[in-house]
Design an enzyme around this catalytic site. Structure first.
Site, mmCIF file in Angstrom:
data_model
loop_
_atom_site.group_PDB
_atom_site.id
_atom_site.type_symbol
_atom_site.label_atom_id
_atom_site.label_comp_id
_atom_site.label_asym_id
_atom_site.label_seq_id
_atom_site.Cartn_x
_atom_site.Cartn_y
_atom_site.Cartn_z
ATOM 1 N N GLY A 192 0.813 -1.210 -0.042
ATOM 2 C CA GLY A 192 -0.198 0.063 0.038
ATOM 3 C C GLY A 192 0.822 1.341 -0.101
ATOM 4 O O GLY A 192 1.996 1.373 0.383
ATOM 5 N N GLU A 435 -1.636 -10.148 6.293
ATOM 6 C CA GLU A 435 -1.318 -10.242 7.565
ATOM 7 C C GLU A 435 -1.383 -11.567 7.786
ATOM 8 O O GLU A 435 -1.888 -11.880 9.034
ATOM 9 C CB GLU A 435 -2.102 -9.390 8.578
HETATM 10 C C1 FAD Z 1 -5.538 -5.060 -0.279
HETATM 11 C C2 FAD Z 1 -4.104 -5.455 -0.130
HETATM 12 C C3 FAD Z 1 -3.189 -5.098 0.530
HETATM 13 C C4 FAD Z 1 -1.913 -5.571 0.717
HETATM 14 N N1 FAD Z 1 -0.933 -4.586 1.312
HETATM 15 C C5 FAD Z 1 0.503 -5.135 1.237
HETATM 16 C C6 FAD Z 1 1.514 -4.290 1.575
HETATM 17 O O1 FAD Z 1 1.372 -3.410 2.193
HETATM 18 N N2 FAD Z 1 2.949 -4.785 1.785
HETATM 19 C C7 FAD Z 1 3.055 -6.329 1.272
HETATM 20 O O2 FAD Z 1 4.203 -6.776 1.409
HETATM 21 N N3 FAD Z 1 1.936 -6.926 1.005
HETATM 22 C C8 FAD Z 1 0.649 -6.616 0.910
HETATM 23 N N4 FAD Z 1 -0.095 -7.323 0.382
HETATM 24 C C9 FAD Z 1 0.097 -8.534 -0.042
HETATM 25 C C10 FAD Z 1 -0.698 -9.777 0.899
HETATM 26 O O3 FAD Z 1 0.293 -9.837 2.026
HETATM 27 C C11 FAD Z 1 -0.293 -11.193 0.307
HETATM 28 O O4 FAD Z 1 -1.450 -11.411 -0.689
HETATM 29 C C12 FAD Z 1 -0.813 -12.146 1.149
HETATM 30 O O5 FAD Z 1 0.251 -12.311 2.306
HETATM 31 C C13 FAD Z 1 -1.193 -13.458 0.606
HETATM 32 O O6 FAD Z 1 0.037 -14.111 -0.120
HETATM 33 P P1 FAD Z 1 -0.267 -14.432 -1.627
HETATM 34 O O7 FAD Z 1 -0.904 -13.169 -2.403
HETATM 35 O O8 FAD Z 1 1.015 -15.138 -2.161
HETATM 36 O O9 FAD Z 1 -1.303 -15.518 -1.685
HETATM 37 P P2 FAD Z 1 -0.912 -17.199 -1.856
HETATM 38 O O10 FAD Z 1 -0.127 -17.616 -0.826
HETATM 39 O O11 FAD Z 1 -0.320 -17.432 -3.370
HETATM 40 O O12 FAD Z 1 -2.443 -17.852 -1.551
HETATM 41 C C14 FAD Z 1 -3.251 -18.345 -2.873
HETATM 42 C C15 FAD Z 1 -3.907 -19.567 -2.263
HETATM 43 O O13 FAD Z 1 -2.895 -20.491 -1.809
HETATM 44 C C16 FAD Z 1 -3.116 -21.162 -0.855
HETATM 45 N N5 FAD Z 1 -2.031 -21.435 0.078
HETATM 46 C C17 FAD Z 1 -0.534 -20.893 0.051
HETATM 47 N N6 FAD Z 1 0.078 -21.468 0.779
HETATM 48 C C18 FAD Z 1 -0.429 -22.518 1.426
HETATM 49 C C19 FAD Z 1 0.003 -23.546 2.385
HETATM 50 N N7 FAD Z 1 1.159 -23.519 2.850
HETATM 51 N N8 FAD Z 1 -0.976 -24.462 2.732
HETATM 52 C C20 FAD Z 1 -2.314 -24.336 2.127
HETATM 53 N N9 FAD Z 1 -2.626 -23.566 1.313
HETATM 54 C C21 FAD Z 1 -1.786 -22.561 1.024
HETATM 55 C C22 FAD Z 1 -3.711 -20.087 0.061
HETATM 56 O O14 FAD Z 1 -4.703 -20.438 1.191
HETATM 57 C C23 FAD Z 1 -4.777 -19.361 -0.844
HETATM 58 O O15 FAD Z 1 -5.938 -19.979 -1.078
HETATM 59 C C24 FAD Z 1 -1.724 -6.774 0.241
HETATM 60 C C25 FAD Z 1 -2.680 -7.567 -0.302
HETATM 61 C C26 FAD Z 1 -3.940 -7.054 -0.359
HETATM 62 C C27 FAD Z 1 -4.966 -7.690 -1.153
#
Ligand code: FAD
Ligand code: NAG
Ligand code: NAG
Length: 630
Positions: A192, A435
């Site tokens: 953000g 988070e």
């Molecule tokens: C509005 C918004 C604001 C944000 N702000 C910030 C920010 O300020 N700074 C920043 O750094 N990031 C930010 N983010 C990013 C956010 O922190 C990540 O999107 C979040 O940590 C989830 O990670 P991912 O996107 O890799 O999801 P993924 O991990 O790819 O998740 C996708 C799917 O895979 C599954 N999965 C993943 N790992 C496992 C596991 N070990 N076991 C079972 N299932 C699993 C999940 O359950 C989910 O269903 C933001 C995101 C949003 C949407």
């Protein structure tokens, strides 16, 4: 410009008689319940004092963001953030809780443009700077010369931190780190305020020195010129485009191309790189737990507030909306008098109360354990860490679903932005993802539960046993521990979910014992019972399978739920009034305190920019020519 004030509607009508009658039916003192929800009468008084500061401020008036473009919404959000900082100073509001209260009033149902600076950038500086770094960076950040964000997530990885690909390679010749985004998937994505607002970012990168990789570390990286705000050499930065919500936030991308920063821009409170490039390890990893616990307990409070707002809107509207008929020939009933409508909304009302008390408990526990940690006692940290992860996931999932149920319970008008429900939903629902992604959080809690499952309550214990048995069976099929875990994950998440559910019920009933006022005790007991029984009804399969309940008992539960719905009906509006959301904060035509929905819905729609001209140009451009072509 179209300025708007919700509290000074065009129509100064009297209170809608239907909602007036609801308030006369209440069996308890609403003001006293508000004190309980705030924590103390003194806290209610102070909250309202801060509220009147905001509401009496002419700068608080602004255009309705619903009628603005994304760029204008971003502009307004930055303006409000800047104003807010000045006003907090002017009013001398310095207590963290009061700052939060002021901000939530000021920004309404939306997000703050400088949110990341306050919730991630500054706290990271406070907790991870060594004393010299603290002296250098904290004053710059506190005076907003440095505007920062926290850039951890990359396009390719969010959850799995070890998978992050950004590199920071130490160059002893110049005593600098060289930062790079070596692949497309390594581009920082989502942070953000990264796209346009920030001039600095705390960047998480894999540290390389003397040919070895030492894992993720945090670096302070300048990304824009402090005067011109132009991106610095080697920095490719921008906005990631429109999203489901968060329209006022410039979630951004960041690509680093051989960006050099001085050695002491690595945050070095715990681990260090010496000038010659030798690496010094951190003493303990546990310390970073407590920030996560803090943020997750705040999110539990957010779940409660988002749900409380949604219930306020849906329940007030359901008392002024009349539709269809129950008995032929009689006037149309208030929609809240349909049993199905009560069944949609009252369990969510009960949940909003439950989550409020869980939030209070978590904040209290966090403060108690922080005091222990300061004395060097870490014993309760693992349990609190596991609990906060699980409760964050449990409450955000339930609240997200609940907000959407509230929206649909308002029929067509719930879909209009004038209801505020769409904005509440899209602002809240990413808490399920950031988070700590919810499923991953539940699995973390499960890991803890499988180590302590003998101390759990009997229902939950059955589910943990089932998951544990599944892991055993998978192991016997000569699978590795990791594969057995993957193959048992559905059961593990269910077990965590049940544990969290149980904790919420337990905390709600514990809260009842603190309440002296008999009228309030009685209505809160009804809510607590409804919350508990609804939980059993929705998971009756588990209770039957574990022989904890018989089929006749499950039937009794649903009979009892219906009785509780009728019992709550007279107090429904009073129970949402007690949350004490001012109209200016709720910003919902449907949820207005005075119930005058229809005239204000019309006023609101008339402001739509599409109405600015009586005839839209598209008529002349496309529709009229169409006639002549046919
Ligand atoms: C509005 C918004 C604001 C944000 N702000 C910030 C920010 O300020 N700074 C920043 O750094 N990031 C930010 N983010 C990013 C956010 O922190 C990540 O999107 C979040 O940590 C989830 O990670 P991912 O996107 O890799 O999801 P993924 O991990 O790819 O998740 C996708 C799917 O895979 C599954 N999965 C993943 N790992 C496992 C596991 N070990 N076991 C079972 N299932 C699993 C999940 O359950 C989910 O269903 C933001 C995101 C949003 C949407
Ligand atoms: C994890 O479990 C699922 C379901 O049993 C299976 O389909 C999948 O192949 C497993 N994943 C891995 C990486 O082994
Ligand atoms: C018919 C009608 O209400 N038109 C309104 C459309 O919107 C503009 C402002 O954008 C109003 O001034 C018009 O009165």
């Amino acid at each position: 410009l179209i300025f708007w004030r919700w509290f000074c509607p065009i129509t100064h009508g009297a209170m809608n008689p239907d909602i007036l009658r609801e308030r006369q039916k209440a069996t308890f003192d609403v003001e006293k319940l508000t004190h309980i929800l705030d924590g103390a009468p003194e806290k209610t008084r102070r909250r309202r004092e801060i509220q009147s500061l905001v509401l009496s401020d002419p700068d608080f008036q602004h255009e309705d963001p619903n009628f603005m473009s994304r760029s204008d919404r971003y502009d307004l959000a930055v303006k409000k953030s800047a104003q807010m900082i000045l006003k907090l100073r002017e009013y001398g509001i310095a207590d963290p809780e009061e700052i939060l209260c002021y901000k939530s009033l000021y920004r309404g149902n939306r997000h703050e443009a400088l949110g990341l600076h306050f919730v991630m950038f500054l706290p990271t500086l406070y907790s991870q700077c060594d004393p010299q770094q603290f002296q250098k960076w904290v004053p710059l950040a506190e005076s907003f010369q440095v505007l920062g964000t926290y850039a951890q997530t990359e396009m390719g990885h969010g959850t799995h931190l070890r998978g992050l690909e950004t590199t920071a390679t130490y160059d002893p010749a110049t005593q600098e780190f060289v930062l790079n985004s070596p692949t497309v998937s390594s581009i920082k994505w989502w942070p953000g305020a990264l796209g346009k607002t920030s001039n600095y970012a705390i960047v998480l990168a894999q540290l390389y020195t003397q040919g070895n990789c030492h894992g993720l570390h945090a670096f302070i990286v300048p990304i824009r010129d402090m005067n011109t705000h132009e991106p610095l050499p080697g920095i490719v930065v921008g906005d990631i485009g429109p999203k489901f919500g968060f329209h006022e936030v410039d979630n951004g991308f960041l690509k680093l191309e051989n960006v050099r920063i001085p050695r002491d821009n690595m945050l070095m409170k715990y681990s260090k790189v010496e000038p010659d490039g030798s690496y010094v390890k951190p003493p303990s990893a546990k310390l970073t737990y407590s920030t996560m616990v803090f943020i997750r307990s705040m999110i539990v409070g957010e779940s409660a507030r988002a749900l409380a707002k949604s219930c306020t809107i849906a329940i007030r509207y359901s008392t002024v909306r009349r539709q269809s008929e129950i008995r032929p020939g009689e006037p149309e009933p208030q929609i809240l008098d349909y049993q199905t409508q009560q069944y949609k909304l009252f369990p969510l009302l009960a949940m909003a109360y439950a989550f409020t008390f869980v939030g209070q408990y978590m904040t209290k526990t966090y403060h108690r354990i922080t005091a222990d940690i300061n004395q060097g006692d870490f014993s309760e940290l693992p349990e609190l860490h596991a609990l906060s992860a699980g409760l964050k996931a449990f409450t955000t999932w339930a609240a997200s679903t609940g907000i959407e149920v509230c929206r649909m319970s308002c029929g067509g008008h719930g879909y209009s932005c004038s209801s505020a429900l769409p904005e509440i939903y899209v602002t809240f629902t990413p808490t399920c993802t950031y988070e700590g992604e919810n499923t991953v959080m539940m699995l973390q809690t499960a890991r803890y539960l499988t180590t302590v499952h003998t101390q759990l309550c009997v229902g939950v214990c059955r589910l943990v046993e089932m998951a544990a048995k599944s892991i055993q069976q998978e192991l016997q099929r000569s699978k590795s521990q990791e594969d057995a875990w993957n193959s048992s994950a559905i059961d593990l998440v269910r077990a965590s979910d049940a544990h969290c559910h149980y904790v919420v019920v337990k905390l709600f009933s514990a809260k009842l014992s603190e309440i002296g006022d008999t009228a309030i005790h009685s209505v809160l007991s009804t809510l607590a019972l409804l919350y508990a029984l609804q939980g059993i009804a929705q998971n009756s399969g588990d209770f039957l399978q574990a022989s904890l309940l018989s089929v006749p008992q499950v039937l009794q539960v649903s009979v009892r739920i219906k009785e509780l719905l009728s019992q709550l009906r007279p107090n429904a509006v009073a129970l949402v009034d007690a949350f004490d959301y001012h109209d200016e904060m709720l910003k919902s035509v449907l949820g207005r305190y005075d119930g005058n929905v229809y005239e204000n819905l019309f006023e609101w729609a008339r402001r739509s920019p599409l109405n600015r001209t009586e005839v839209h140009e598209s008529f002349h451009k496309y529709l009229k020519p169409l006639r002549s072509k046919l």
